[in-house]
Design a protein around this motif. Structure first.
Motif: not given
Length: 178
Positions: A153-160
């Motif tokens: 499990e991970a929280t990832i910030t994806l860019k456009p």
């Protein structure tokens, strides 16, 4: 026919032929230039990102190795008597992917090969909005195990327009986000 007769019948290239060839090359270059920039191709809509689940993994054997019985040994020539018989068939690989608490993928990939002894392959593209995504991946590669054999499990910030690849690599600790 001798060499002097062959050169005598050859006509010189005219200026019109050179100009015609130059015009055709120019038209071809314009054609290539126009269609290399038009129509504009966008792999993803603005503001979206892509998650690719892509792996090939060989599941665990479906059973344990066992010793040969005396009857089985008697049927085989002495030079072909192994100490144990191990099943060739491999377990199917099951995967579940949740994004922000919602199940987006649940798939079981059967092993390849005539004897079902090859690897299982999974490939799936998931288009998601850019921004913070909580991703949970669970995988099971052993039919004898009660639950999942690998989880991450991970929280990832994806860019456009960013592409996140989810893979399985036992040497890197299991499920990998890259």
């Amino acid at each position: 026919m001798n060499a002097s007769a062959a050169t005598a019948t050859r006509r010189p290239v005219t200026v019109g032929a050179w100009l015609g060839q130059a015009v055709l090359y120019a038209l071809f270059a314009v054609f290539i230039g126009v269609f290399s920039h038009w129509p504009v191709y966008h792999p993803l809509p603005p503001g979206d990102a892509l998650i690719k689940i892509s792996f090939t993994h060989t599941g665990k054997p479906v059973g344990d190795c066992r010793p040969l019985t005396e009857e089985e040994k008697a049927k085989l020539p002495p030079q072909m008597r192994p100490k144990q018989i191990c099943p060739r068939e491999r377990s199917p690989v099951s995967i579940e992917v949740d994004i922000n608490g919602q199940r987006v993928l649940q798939r079981t990939a059967e092993p390849s090969g005539l004897k079902r002894d090859g690897s299982s392959a999974v490939y799936q593209r998931l288009q998601v909005p850019a921004g913070e995504q909580k991703i949970a991946v669970r995988m099971k590669d052993d039919v004898r195990a009660a639950g999942f054999t690998a989880q991450r499990e991970a929280t990832i910030t994806l860019k456009p327009s960013q592409v996140l690849v989810i893979d399985y690599n036992a040497e890197k600790g299991g499920i990998v986000f890259q």
